[in-house]
Design an enzyme around this catalytic site. Structure first.
Site, mmCIF file in Angstrom:
data_model
loop_
_atom_site.group_PDB
_atom_site.id
_atom_site.type_symbol
_atom_site.label_atom_id
_atom_site.label_comp_id
_atom_site.label_asym_id
_atom_site.label_seq_id
_atom_site.Cartn_x
_atom_site.Cartn_y
_atom_site.Cartn_z
ATOM 1 N N ASP A 178 -144.404 41.470 -6.659
ATOM 2 C CA ASP A 178 -144.435 40.274 -7.498
ATOM 3 C C ASP A 178 -145.496 40.450 -8.577
ATOM 4 O OD1 ASP A 178 -144.580 37.747 -8.608
ATOM 5 O OD2 ASP A 178 -145.053 36.717 -6.743
ATOM 6 N N LYS A 218 -144.299 41.313 1.062
ATOM 7 C CA LYS A 218 -144.375 41.266 -0.405
ATOM 8 C C LYS A 218 -145.791 41.543 -0.876
ATOM 9 C CE LYS A 218 -144.001 37.500 -3.088
ATOM 10 N NZ LYS A 218 -143.330 36.320 -3.710
ATOM 11 N N LYS A 238 -148.489 41.732 -4.231
ATOM 12 C CA LYS A 238 -148.760 41.333 -5.597
ATOM 13 C C LYS A 238 -149.072 42.570 -6.435
ATOM 14 C CE LYS A 238 -148.517 36.822 -5.067
ATOM 15 N NZ LYS A 238 -147.633 35.928 -5.831
ATOM 16 N N HIS A 268 -139.163 29.606 -3.183
ATOM 17 C CA HIS A 268 -140.596 29.873 -3.302
ATOM 18 C C HIS A 268 -141.423 28.918 -2.449
ATOM 19 C CE1 HIS A 268 -144.487 28.927 -5.444
ATOM 20 N NE2 HIS A 268 -144.620 30.216 -5.250
ATOM 21 N N ASP A 301 -154.211 36.612 -7.897
ATOM 22 C CA ASP A 301 -153.053 37.440 -8.203
ATOM 23 C C ASP A 301 -153.229 37.985 -9.618
ATOM 24 O OD1 ASP A 301 -152.401 35.325 -9.907
ATOM 25 O OD2 ASP A 301 -150.931 34.463 -8.532
#
EC number: 5.1.2.2
Length: 380
Positions: A208, A177, A179, A310, A28
């Site tokens: 994110d 979602k 990254k 999470h 990430d």
């Protein structure tokens, strides 16, 4: 009527350190900015406990990149504290475990080790009641909206990103979602634009940044992402920059989400009182288990926060189901090989298991991946 028979007692525990290998090294924004190396495995901490009457419970915690051996060592050290205790006294036992390791603090690795015991005690209690954990705690719903993260990492090529997004939707997952937080902001913009176009305007889409922007960059990127109708922008700033997150939440229509890196109810209280998140994202294993997680939910409800726990969907689907406001739960299929059961997903929602407790049992694969193990007490 109160029974005068003696209470059942905890007689035996098995603590296991299990390492789950990841098929592909995970990257990430923290990797692309040089702060971390790609993740290749997840260290799981499991606690299995049994009472004198033969009732059983299963609990879990975890660590990524580092900390697995430390969690196991701390758990093994404090475990004898529970032998002979009434397993129904969960709050008191959490405090007892915390004081057993008080010199290493009330957050972080020490309480993450406690989480596995705490979850096991709740699992036991729900099994005894023949109820799913969510029903024991007081559920508001039987299913929770879910979104996928594992298909949207920064190491994934753009073409594969689109394939993954379609596959998740076809599986019945509601949101996607991505990254972001790449050093090249245009790289982020290109990927978000492509996925939004691919999915259409109505599919829930989140991003994110994994704490990789400073305040000026976060302002620019939040402004850039406003037209994409995102459900939220996650961790645009350092996890402890509550004032910075609050400023973003007040400035933009797109909600701000954060909280996954906080490791206690007290740290979440500080975030909430600063109004630093529209979506709060506590992680039950990271904060010390279900006992502190429920305290965070009370704080979040009073402040009007939305909820999106999470990771660890096998646990969080139960905990999200007890929040009054419609929450999200994060779909990660990484942990599936560790359990014999699978969560049901359809029409954009994850179903709360109808099986008692967590509704999960450890697989033979989890046993094979176990590197260390300790038993305390005597089995019934």
């Amino acid at each position: 009527m109160i029974s005068d028979s003696p209470a059942d007692r905890i007689a035996w525990m098995r603590i296991s350190s299990c390492y789950l290998p990841l098929a592909t090294p995970i990257s990430d924004a923290k990797v692309f900015t040089g702060r971390q190396k790609p993740m290749t495995e997840v260290a799981m901490l499991f606690v299995e406990l049994q009472t004198e009457n033969g009732d059983e419970g299963l609990g879990l915690s975890y660590s990524k990149r580092a900390g697995g051996p430390g969690q196991f060592a701390h758990a093994k050290e404090i475990a004898p504290t529970l032998i002979g205790e009434d397993p129904s006294d969960i709050g008191r036992l959490w405090t007892k475990l915390c004081w057993a390791g008080a010199s290493v603090g009330r957050s972080g690795l020490s309480t993450q080790a406690i989480a596995a015991f705490d979850v096991a005690l709740y699992d036991l209690k729900a099994r005894r009641a023949n109820l799913p954990l969510a029903k024991l705690l007081g559920a508001y719903r039987d299913s929770v909206a879910c979104y996928n993260t594992s298909g949207g990492f920064l190491h994934t090529p753009l073409e594969q990103l689109l394939v993954n997004a379609s596959a998740s939707r076809e599986r019945g997952i509601g949101g996607i979602k991505l990254k972001v937080g790449h050093p090249d902001h245009q790289h982020d913009l290109k990927r978000v634009e492509a996925v939004r176009k691919h999915l259409g305007d109505d599919v829930p889409l989140m991003v994110d940044a994994n704490q990789q922007w400073n305040r000026p960059a976060a302002q620019r990127m939040c402004r850039t992402f406003e037209p994409f109708n995102l459900v939220w922008i996650e961790e645009p700033l350092d996890a402890y920059d509550h004032e910075g997150h609050a400023a973003l939440a007040a400035s933009f229509d797109t909600p701000i989400a954060t909280g996954e890196m906080l490791t206690s109810a007290a740290e979440h209280f500080d975030l909430i009182r600063h109004r630093g998140a529209d979506f709060i994202q506590p992680d039950a294993p990271r904060v010390g288990g279900i006992t502190p997680f429920l305290k965070i939910l009370g704080q979040a409800e009073q402040a009007g926060c939305m909820l999106a726990p999470h990771f660890a969907m096998e646990l969080h689907v139960h905990l999200a189901a007890v929040y009054p406001t419609e929450p999200w739960v994060e779909h990660f299929d990484w942990l599936e090989p560790l359990f014999n059961e699978r969560l049901e997903i359809r029409d954009g929602r994850m179903r709360v298991p109808s099986r008692p407790g967590l509704g999960m049992s450890l697989s033979e694969q989890a046993r094979r991946w176990t590197r260390e193990q300790a038993e305390i007490g005597k089995r019934a």
